[in-house]
Design a protein around this motif. Structure first.
Motif, mmCIF file in Angstrom:
data_model
loop_
_atom_site.group_PDB
_atom_site.id
_atom_site.type_symbol
_atom_site.label_atom_id
_atom_site.label_comp_id
_atom_site.label_asym_id
_atom_site.label_seq_id
_atom_site.Cartn_x
_atom_site.Cartn_y
_atom_site.Cartn_z
ATOM 1 N N MET A 1 17.057 -6.704 49.421
ATOM 2 C CA MET A 1 17.186 -5.899 48.222
ATOM 3 C C MET A 1 18.656 -5.554 48.019
ATOM 4 O O MET A 1 19.435 -5.554 48.958
ATOM 5 C CB MET A 1 16.337 -4.636 48.340
ATOM 6 N N ARG A 2 18.988 -5.211 46.800
ATOM 7 C CA ARG A 2 20.375 -5.014 46.418
ATOM 8 C C ARG A 2 20.641 -3.603 45.914
ATOM 9 O O ARG A 2 19.835 -3.043 45.186
ATOM 10 C CB ARG A 2 20.696 -6.016 45.321
ATOM 11 N N VAL A 3 21.798 -3.069 46.309
ATOM 12 C CA VAL A 3 22.306 -1.800 45.796
ATOM 13 C C VAL A 3 23.622 -2.122 45.110
ATOM 14 O O VAL A 3 24.474 -2.796 45.688
ATOM 15 C CB VAL A 3 22.544 -0.782 46.944
ATOM 16 N N LEU A 4 23.786 -1.642 43.881
ATOM 17 C CA LEU A 4 25.000 -1.936 43.111
ATOM 18 C C LEU A 4 25.656 -0.660 42.603
ATOM 19 O O LEU A 4 24.978 0.293 42.237
ATOM 20 C CB LEU A 4 24.665 -2.803 41.895
ATOM 21 N N LEU A 5 26.979 -0.672 42.567
ATOM 22 C CA LEU A 5 27.768 0.365 41.897
ATOM 23 C C LEU A 5 28.816 -0.349 41.052
ATOM 24 O O LEU A 5 29.391 -1.352 41.489
ATOM 25 C CB LEU A 5 28.508 1.245 42.890
ATOM 26 N N LYS A 6 29.074 0.184 39.897
ATOM 27 C CA LYS A 6 30.158 -0.306 39.040
ATOM 28 C C LYS A 6 30.806 0.925 38.437
ATOM 29 O O LYS A 6 30.181 1.636 37.647
ATOM 30 C CB LYS A 6 29.627 -1.232 37.961
ATOM 31 N N LEU A 7 32.053 1.197 38.844
ATOM 32 C CA LEU A 7 32.741 2.415 38.443
ATOM 33 C C LEU A 7 34.144 2.088 37.950
ATOM 34 O O LEU A 7 34.738 1.104 38.384
ATOM 35 C CB LEU A 7 32.884 3.358 39.643
ATOM 36 N N VAL A 8 34.681 2.938 37.099
ATOM 37 C CA VAL A 8 36.100 2.894 36.777
ATOM 38 C C VAL A 8 36.729 4.062 37.529
ATOM 39 O O VAL A 8 36.359 5.221 37.318
ATOM 40 C CB VAL A 8 36.359 2.978 35.262
ATOM 41 N N LEU A 9 37.639 3.728 38.433
ATOM 42 C CA LEU A 9 38.312 4.744 39.248
ATOM 43 C C LEU A 9 39.638 5.117 38.612
ATOM 44 O O LEU A 9 40.377 4.247 38.137
ATOM 45 C CB LEU A 9 38.530 4.225 40.671
ATOM 46 N N ASP A 10 39.955 6.385 38.644
ATOM 47 C CA ASP A 10 41.158 6.919 38.012
ATOM 48 C C ASP A 10 42.379 6.755 38.921
ATOM 49 O O ASP A 10 42.956 7.731 39.403
ATOM 50 C CB ASP A 10 40.941 8.391 37.648
ATOM 51 N N CYS A 11 42.719 5.496 39.162
ATOM 52 C CA CYS A 11 43.928 5.145 39.907
ATOM 53 C C CYS A 11 44.201 3.674 39.636
ATOM 54 O O CYS A 11 43.346 2.965 39.107
ATOM 55 C CB CYS A 11 43.760 5.401 41.414
ATOM 56 N N ASP A 12 45.382 3.212 39.981
ATOM 57 C CA ASP A 12 45.691 1.809 39.747
ATOM 58 C C ASP A 12 45.036 0.950 40.833
ATOM 59 O O ASP A 12 44.670 1.445 41.894
ATOM 60 C CB ASP A 12 47.207 1.591 39.676
ATOM 61 N N ALA A 16 43.673 1.775 44.779
ATOM 62 C CA ALA A 16 42.259 1.624 45.143
ATOM 63 C C ALA A 16 42.104 0.648 46.303
ATOM 64 O O ALA A 16 41.305 0.877 47.210
ATOM 65 C CB ALA A 16 41.451 1.161 43.937
ATOM 66 N N TRP A 17 42.873 -0.431 46.301
ATOM 67 C CA TRP A 17 42.799 -1.410 47.382
ATOM 68 C C TRP A 17 43.249 -0.792 48.715
ATOM 69 O O TRP A 17 42.636 -1.020 49.745
ATOM 70 C CB TRP A 17 43.614 -2.647 47.035
ATOM 71 N N ARG A 18 44.304 0.002 48.665
ATOM 72 C CA ARG A 18 44.730 0.698 49.898
ATOM 73 C C ARG A 18 43.609 1.609 50.399
ATOM 74 O O ARG A 18 43.345 1.683 51.596
ATOM 75 C CB ARG A 18 46.005 1.505 49.652
ATOM 76 N N ALA A 19 42.942 2.300 49.489
ATOM 77 C CA ALA A 19 41.866 3.218 49.869
ATOM 78 C C ALA A 19 40.669 2.465 50.450
ATOM 79 O O ALA A 19 40.091 2.883 51.456
ATOM 80 C CB ALA A 19 41.441 4.054 48.666
ATOM 81 N N VAL A 20 40.294 1.355 49.822
ATOM 82 C CA VAL A 20 39.162 0.564 50.315
ATOM 83 C C VAL A 20 39.445 0.046 51.725
ATOM 84 O O VAL A 20 38.544 -0.066 52.540
ATOM 85 C CB VAL A 20 38.865 -0.600 49.335
ATOM 86 N N ARG A 21 40.703 -0.222 52.018
ATOM 87 C CA ARG A 21 41.085 -0.743 53.341
ATOM 88 C C ARG A 21 41.396 0.367 54.341
ATOM 89 O O ARG A 21 41.844 0.087 55.443
ATOM 90 C CB ARG A 21 42.282 -1.672 53.207
ATOM 91 N N ALA A 154 39.650 9.327 43.934
ATOM 92 C CA ALA A 154 40.538 8.307 43.369
ATOM 93 C C ALA A 154 41.834 8.849 42.756
ATOM 94 O O ALA A 154 42.900 8.281 42.991
ATOM 95 C CB ALA A 154 39.786 7.443 42.364
ATOM 96 N N PRO A 155 41.806 9.944 41.994
ATOM 97 C CA PRO A 155 43.079 10.416 41.429
ATOM 98 C C PRO A 155 44.112 10.776 42.503
ATOM 99 O O PRO A 155 45.313 10.646 42.280
ATOM 100 C CB PRO A 155 42.681 11.649 40.621
ATOM 101 N N SER A 156 43.661 11.184 43.672
ATOM 102 C CA SER A 156 44.612 11.532 44.732
ATOM 103 C C SER A 156 45.236 10.299 45.376
ATOM 104 O O SER A 156 46.279 10.382 46.007
ATOM 105 C CB SER A 156 43.941 12.394 45.806
ATOM 106 N N TRP A 157 44.620 9.128 45.209
ATOM 107 C CA TRP A 157 45.186 7.898 45.768
ATOM 108 C C TRP A 157 46.328 7.383 44.915
ATOM 109 O O TRP A 157 47.149 6.597 45.378
ATOM 110 C CB TRP A 157 44.150 6.788 45.848
ATOM 111 N N ALA A 158 46.383 7.801 43.672
ATOM 112 C CA ALA A 158 47.342 7.239 42.730
ATOM 113 C C ALA A 158 48.769 7.685 42.989
ATOM 114 O O ALA A 158 49.704 7.072 42.497
ATOM 115 C CB ALA A 158 46.947 7.607 41.302
#
Length: 183
Positions: A1-12, A16-21, A154-158
């Motif tokens: 089964m699948r769980v999905l999220l699709k969001l617009v994060l308030d950062c560049d 966001a890539w730094r945060a994901v890592r 997300a805004p704090s990551w920017a």
């Protein structure tokens, strides 16, 4: 089964890539529902690297959920504009070992609307035999929690500190510099 999220994060997308890592962000968006402790000798790295990362998970910080291997790889797609973190790990002990299929991908790309923000897509495919519907519901609820926390953080990551001005003189340097006396 699948769980999905699709969001617009308030950062560049780079933020966001730094945060994901970041293992710190991973732990923060999981807490307090799930507390995660590294089982690696040196603890969590500063930045996730490809490879295996053993962890211990506790529900609410107290209920043992078991040990899990986070197995990471990184990919790019859509002509390099989308960066993907892929976790194909597995549960080793405890309740998390009931999940036999774990395929988790987090994708970071520029918002197609041109806002300068980040399009974040998160897909988890799980399989736990007859327990799959129960696992799916628990993980779906947890993913909603994570999604809200990602949007809040997300805004704090920017914020990146500006590069130092090479022409600026530090206060300590100015005080220790010899003064010029005029005759």
């Amino acid at each position: 089964m699948r769980v999905l999220l699709k969001l617009v994060l308030d950062c560049d997308p780079d933020a966001a890539w730094r945060a994901v890592r970041s293992p710190a962000v991973f732990r923060e968006v999981s807490s307090p529902l799930v507390e995660i402790e590294s089982l690696a000798a040196d603890g969590f790295p500063t930045v996730w690297e490809p490879g295996q990362h053993p962890v211990l998970m506790r529900g609410g910080g107290v209920v043992p959920m078991g040990k899990q291997i986070i197995r990471l790889s990184f990919e790019t797609a859509e002509r390099g504009s989308t960066r993907i973190l892929h976790d194909s790990g597995r549960g080793v002990t405890g309740a998390v070992s009931a999940i036999r299929l774990w395929d988790h991908r987090m994708a970071v790309a520029p918002d197609p609307a041109g806002t300068g923000k980040t399009l974040y897509r998160d897909q988890l495919i799980v399989g736990a035999g007859l327990l799959t519907p129960f696992a799916w519901y628990s993980l779906w609820a947890f993913w909603q929690w994570r999604g809200r926390k990602l949007q809040q953080l997300a805004p704090s990551w920017a914020y990146d500190f500006p590069a130092p001005d090479p022409d600026a003189v530090a206060v300590d340097d100015a005080e220790s510099a010899p003064s010029e006396e005029k005759p």
